[in-house]
Scaffold this motif. Sequence first.
Motif, PDB file in Angstrom:
ATOM      1  N   ARG A 263     -25.963 -13.866   3.521  1.00 53.70           N
ATOM      2  CA  ARG A 263     -27.186 -13.233   3.849  1.00 53.70           C
ATOM      3  C   ARG A 263     -27.817 -13.734   5.044  1.00 53.70           C
ATOM      4  N   PRO A 264     -28.803 -13.156   5.827  1.00 59.05           N
ATOM      5  CA  PRO A 264     -29.528 -13.693   6.901  1.00 59.05           C
ATOM      6  C   PRO A 264     -30.031 -15.243   6.728  1.00 59.05           C
ATOM      7  N   GLY A 265     -29.932 -15.953   7.230  1.00 53.57           N
ATOM      8  CA  GLY A 265     -30.511 -17.413   7.099  1.00 53.57           C
ATOM      9  C   GLY A 265     -29.882 -18.103   6.165  1.00 53.57           C
ATOM     10  N   ALA A 266     -28.700 -17.901   5.768  1.00 60.42           N
ATOM     11  CA  ALA A 266     -27.777 -18.676   4.941  1.00 60.42           C
ATOM     12  C   ALA A 266     -27.118 -19.652   5.897  1.00 60.42           C
ATOM     13  N   VAL A 267     -26.908 -21.021   5.404  1.00 60.95           N
ATOM     14  CA  VAL A 267     -26.183 -21.879   6.247  1.00 60.95           C
ATOM     15  C   VAL A 267     -24.703 -21.891   5.815  1.00 60.95           C
ATOM     16  N   GLY A 268     -23.967 -22.098   6.693  1.00 59.51           N
ATOM     17  CA  GLY A 268     -22.286 -21.729   6.325  1.00 59.51           C
ATOM     18  C   GLY A 268     -21.946 -22.842   5.349  1.00 59.51           C
ATOM     19  N   GLY A 269     -22.217 -24.315   5.450  1.00 53.08           N
ATOM     20  CA  GLY A 269     -21.976 -25.083   4.449  1.00 53.08           C
ATOM     21  C   GLY A 269     -22.618 -24.678   2.969  1.00 53.08           C
ATOM     22  N   MET A 270     -23.636 -24.177   2.971  1.00 57.88           N
ATOM     23  CA  MET A 270     -24.277 -23.756   1.540  1.00 57.88           C
ATOM     24  C   MET A 270     -23.468 -22.493   1.059  1.00 57.88           C
ATOM     25  N   VAL A 271     -22.910 -21.781   1.768  1.00 56.92           N
ATOM     26  CA  VAL A 271     -22.323 -20.536   1.251  1.00 56.92           C
ATOM     27  C   VAL A 271     -20.849 -21.167   0.767  1.00 56.92           C
ATOM     28  N   ASP A 272     -20.283 -21.969   1.494  1.00 58.29           N
ATOM     29  CA  ASP A 272     -18.952 -22.459   1.303  1.00 58.29           C
ATOM     30  C   ASP A 272     -19.325 -23.417  -0.207  1.00 58.29           C
ATOM     31  N   ALA A 273     -20.407 -23.985  -0.333  1.00 59.63           N
ATOM     32  CA  ALA A 273     -20.546 -25.034  -1.541  1.00 59.63           C
ATOM     33  C   ALA A 273     -20.870 -23.841  -2.619  1.00 59.63           C
ATOM     34  N   THR A 274     -21.492 -22.793  -2.620  1.00 62.35           N
ATOM     35  CA  THR A 274     -21.775 -21.946  -3.676  1.00 62.35           C
ATOM     36  C   THR A 274     -20.600 -21.444  -4.317  1.00 62.35           C
ATOM     37  N   ALA A 275     -19.576 -21.007  -3.482  1.00 57.45           N
ATOM     38  CA  ALA A 275     -18.157 -20.648  -4.135  1.00 57.45           C
ATOM     39  C   ALA A 275     -17.398 -21.857  -4.551  1.00 57.45           C
ATOM     40  N   ARG A 276     -17.463 -23.070  -3.820  1.00 59.81           N
ATOM     41  CA  ARG A 276     -16.551 -24.189  -4.323  1.00 59.81           C
ATOM     42  C   ARG A 276     -17.150 -24.872  -5.486  1.00 59.81           C
TER      43      ARG A 276
END
Length: 362
Positions: A263-276
Motif C-alpha cells: 500500500r502507499p507508504g509501505a517500505v519495501g523491506g517491511m513488505v518483504d519481512a511481512t511475507a518472510r
Amino acid sequence: MSEHGQRLARAVAALTNTDALIVTNLGNVRYLTGYTGSNGIVVLSAERAVLVTDFRYQDDVEPLRAVLDVEILDRDIAGRTIEQLAEFAPGCSMIGFEGSMPYALVERLRALLPSDSQFVATDGLIETLRLVKSEAEIAATRHAANILEVVYTNIGQGQLVGRTEAAVAWEIERTIREAGFPALSFEPIVASGGHGALPHAEPRDVAIERGTLVVVDIGAQGESGYCSDCTRTFAAGGAPDPAAAEDYALVLSAQLAGLGAVRPGAVGGMVDATAREVIMAAGAGDLFGHGLGHGTGLEVHEGPTLRKESEDVLAPGNLVTVEPGLYRPGKWGIRIEDQVVVTAAGHEILTGFTKDLVETAG
Ligand code: ZN
Ligand code: ZN
C-alpha cells in the motif's frame, strides 16, 4: 505535449546537480524518447535534448524528431557523442553520466573535457522518474498481464506429464507471440521436480513426471515495451506429495501476507519481512533465498524493490511483484507471483489466475 515530451521535460527539471546528463541505459533512452534500438544515447540539458544513434535506425527514429533532436553518427556513437559534447550540451560544465556508462568511456570523456568542467556520476536520476507509472503505462502492463491468464488456463486444462519442460516453454512462447506480443519479458521458466528448486532454472529436454510440482514463471512484453511477470506452480497429473502440498499452502499464506502489506507508504523491506516471517515461523526461512519482489516497467526488473534491505517507499502508480518461494533442494520448488499496481486504497492485482494449487489431469 506527448508522453515522451513530458518525460523529457520532467528529466530536465530533475537535473539539479548537473547541467547536462548523458543517458546510456537503453531502458532510460526508451523511456525518454520511445527509441527501441540497441545503439542509442541521449544527451539532455536545458538547452537541448539529442538522441544519438547510427544509420541502421535512420528510418525508425524519424518520428522521434517531433520530441527531440536526432543525430545519426557512425557506429562508435558513444565516442563520437563525447567528441561532440560541446555541440550537444552547449555551455554545460557539470556533465552527469549514468552507472551503465562503460569505464573506458568515462576515462575518454575526462580526457576530452576542458579542465574546468566537472564530470559526475548520477544515481538513478531517470530510474526515479520511472517509478510512478501513468495510466497509459499501467494499461499497457495490464494488457501484457491478461495474456498470461490465457496461458495458465491452457496449462491447467492441458497435459504436463510426459512432455518436456522445453516443449511446454515453447508452447507458452508461441501462445504469447501469436496473441500479437512482439517479445517476452524473459525466457519462460518451466521447472519440474527438483529442478524447480533452482529459482532461475532453464527449461530442459526432460519429461515432466506425474506427481511433481512444476514452477511456471512467465512474462509478455507489449508493443510499447511494458512487461508482465507472473508465476504459478502446478501439480502435474494429480495430487503431489502431501509435504509438497503443505509447503505450497505455506508459500500461499506468505504471498497473501505480502500482498496485504502493499500500500502507499509501505517500505519495501517491511513488505518483504511481512511475507518472510510467515515462512520463517514455519522453520523454512532458509529455503526462501531471494527477495520478495521487484518493480516492473519497460524492464522486467526495475524499482521499487521489495527485499530485506529495501528502503523504497511505495506510492500510487508503482508496479511491483510479490513472489515468495520455497526451494527444497533435490525435491521441489514452489513460487507464487502476482504483479500488482499500488493504488491510493492499497493495491490491485493484475495477474488474476487462481492461486489454489491446480492439479492437471495428465
Ligand atoms: Zn517472474
Ligand atoms: Zn518477478
